[in-house]
Design an enzyme around this catalytic site. Structure first.
Site, PDB file in Angstrom:
ATOM      1  CD  GLN A 108      29.450  50.537  16.195  1.00 17.46           C
ATOM      2  OE1 GLN A 108      29.152  49.513  15.581  1.00 17.46           O
ATOM      3  NE2 GLN A 108      30.449  51.308  15.822  1.00 17.46           N
ATOM      4  CG  PHE A 137      32.789  61.408  11.215  1.00 19.10           C
ATOM      5  CD1 PHE A 137      32.184  61.471   9.967  1.00 19.10           C
ATOM      6  CD2 PHE A 137      34.134  61.712  11.312  1.00 19.10           C
ATOM      7  CE1 PHE A 137      32.916  61.838   8.837  1.00 19.10           C
ATOM      8  CE2 PHE A 137      34.879  62.079  10.197  1.00 19.10           C
ATOM      9  CZ  PHE A 137      34.269  62.138   8.947  1.00 19.10           C
ATOM     10  CG  ASN A 142      28.185  55.319  21.084  1.00 18.13           C
ATOM     11  OD1 ASN A 142      27.476  54.813  21.945  1.00 18.13           O
ATOM     12  ND2 ASN A 142      29.244  54.690  20.589  1.00 18.13           N
ATOM     13  CG  ASN A 193      29.772  67.713   3.321  1.00 16.20           C
ATOM     14  OD1 ASN A 193      30.378  66.674   3.612  1.00 16.20           O
ATOM     15  ND2 ASN A 193      29.300  67.924   2.111  1.00 16.20           N
ATOM     16  CG  ASP A 214      32.985  56.182  15.356  1.00 18.22           C
ATOM     17  OD1 ASP A 214      33.436  55.285  14.610  1.00 18.22           O
ATOM     18  OD2 ASP A 214      31.918  56.058  15.989  1.00 18.22           O
ATOM     19  CB  CYS A 260      33.231  50.376  10.595  1.00 16.58           C
ATOM     20  SG  CYS A 260      32.747  51.629   9.387  1.00 16.58           S
TER      21      CYS A 260
END
Length: 305
Positions: A108, A137, A142, A193, A214, A260
């Protein structure tokens, strides 16, 4: 909005590039900001002269915290101009987590809002010491590493082998830095994947009490469809034959979805609510970049009783 120290570099950077021999073969400079290091990745399409390298080094001396990376071809070729010095990194102080990264890694780009995102997401996830959590993901870890300060066990799943390697290294680093009384939970990372998920793969990853999702702008439709298919198998085993091993598998009781792209979040939320047996119990946005259309959305889905 650029951080002030980066904004202050714009005119000096223009003067630097126009003074270089390679000014016609340097199409771009990418930026990555850590807490104390500003990495500038110079894409150069021809070898740099000794004079140009000297100009870059002199620029870094004049501008404290600047670190040059050179990228002669694709992003994997990016490397430090000079080894040594402080590593590019950011901290998540609320969780005692230190995150080294490379400027070509996805992070980010607004570190202050990232801290807000992580704090809010973990507050909504509410991981408990007896719970297993999957972070889909997961990128660099993070969210994974902060979750590891709260849960019993964590699994981070990511599509990129390079990011999985980086997240494993970050976990080991933080494990070594953690006080004995605040040891991180058992944490593993795997590469997969995530745009070709199946019920079989979902079962293979085991039962988790909670998920954090995420995804990139494309969303997590394959993951959500696999989850919905397992739910439909319980509701209608005639039309949806059971997947091998599904009898011992249970879905997560809570999913925190960080997005996002509001449109793909809405699409995936529709599947979760109407086909996977969840209700949306919370939704909100974080204004990532004021005066732009870019927002981070966050939604919580709780399994219907």
């Amino acid at each position: 909005m650029l951080p002030p120290h980066v904004s202050d570099l714009l005119l000096p950077l223009r003067a630097l590039i126009t003074s270089m021999d390679a000014k016609e073969t340097c199409p771009q400079i990418e930026l990555a900001c850590g807490d104390s290091v500003t990495a500038l990745v110079l894409r150069h399409m021809a070898p740099l002269s000794h004079g140009d390298l000297a100009l870059l080094r002199a620029f870094a001396v004049r501008h404290a915290g600047v670190q040059w990376w050179l990228q002669p071809k694709d992003p994997e070729t990016a490397h430090l101009l000079d080894e040594g010095g402080e590593a590019l990194s950011y901290d998540l102080p609320e969780f005692g987590i230190h995150m080294p990264f490379k400027p070509t890694d996805f992070t980010q780009v607004n570190p202050h809002i990232n801290r807000v995102l992580v704090s809010r997401a973990l507050r909504l996830l509410d991981a408990q010491k007896q719970e297993r959590v999957i972070d889909w993901f997961c990128g660099l870890g993070n969210f994974t590493l902060p979750i590891a300060t709260q849960a019993r066990e964590v699994l981070g799943i990511e599509g990129s082998e390079a990011l999985v390697a980086r997240s494993r290294a970050n976990f080991k680093l933080n494990q070594a830095l953690s006080p004995v009384n605040k040891a991180l939970a058992a944490t593993n990372f795997v590469a997969r994947n995530l745009f070709e998920m199946t019920p079989e793969l979902l079962i293979q990853d085991g039962v988790a009490d909670k998920w954090l999702v995420d995804p990139p702008r494309e969303g997590a439709v394959s993951l959500v469809q696999a989850l919905a298919e397992l739910h439909q198998q319980k509701l209608d085993p005639i039309r949806h034959p059971a997947t091998a091993g599904a009898e011992g598998w249970t879905p997560p009781k809570r999913i925190v979805y960080v997005s996002c792209n509001p449109s793909t979040l809405a699409r995936d939320a529709d599947l979760l609510v109407h086909q996977a047996g969840y209700r949306c119990s919370f939704a909100g946005v974080v204004n990532m970049f004021p005066h732009t259309a870019h927002v981070e959305s966050m939604a919580v889905f709780d399994l219907e009783a």
